[in-house]
Design a protein around this motif. Structure first.
Motif: not given
Length: 102
Positions: A21-30, A84-85, A90-93, A95-102
């Motif tokens: 969610s946007l709210e999750e990203c805002q809290a994380y990146f803040s 950036i890599v 680290g951000i993906a980890a 946020l408990r997410a995966d990284i996909v190319e494309g």
């Protein structure tokens, strides 16, 4: 040419809410000192300027600002610098997410 990646939870079958969610990203990146949030990305070329509306988390890398765009429950990143890599991983980890190319 830049490679484009997305940070997504769409591959996590065990997660009830696959959207980032946007709210999750805002809290994380803040909580990150080198990120700022903005709703318009402006790119200036030699002959023109383009502005794109959206939700952008801008990473300050030296003099450059690198956009991480939140769009439809995912984060999109164009890898223009090798630094950036590991940041993206680290951000993906976090946020408990995966990284996909494309």
């Amino acid at each position: 040419m830049n490679q484009r990646f997305r940070i997504t939870r769409s591959m996590n079958a065990n997660t009830s809410n696959q959207e980032i969610s946007l709210e999750e990203c805002q809290a994380y990146f803040s909580s990150k000192a080198d990120f700022t949030y903005q709703t318009v990305l402006t790119v200036k070329g030699e002959e023109s300027t383009m502005s794109v509306e959206g939700d952008f988390f801008m990473w300050k890398h030296g003099e450059a600002l690198i956009p991480f765009r939140h769009y439809m429950g995912e984060l999109y990143i164009a890898v223009s610098h090798q630094e950036i890599v590991p940041l993206m991983i680290g951000i993906a980890a976090d946020l408990r997410a995966d990284i996909v190319e494309g």
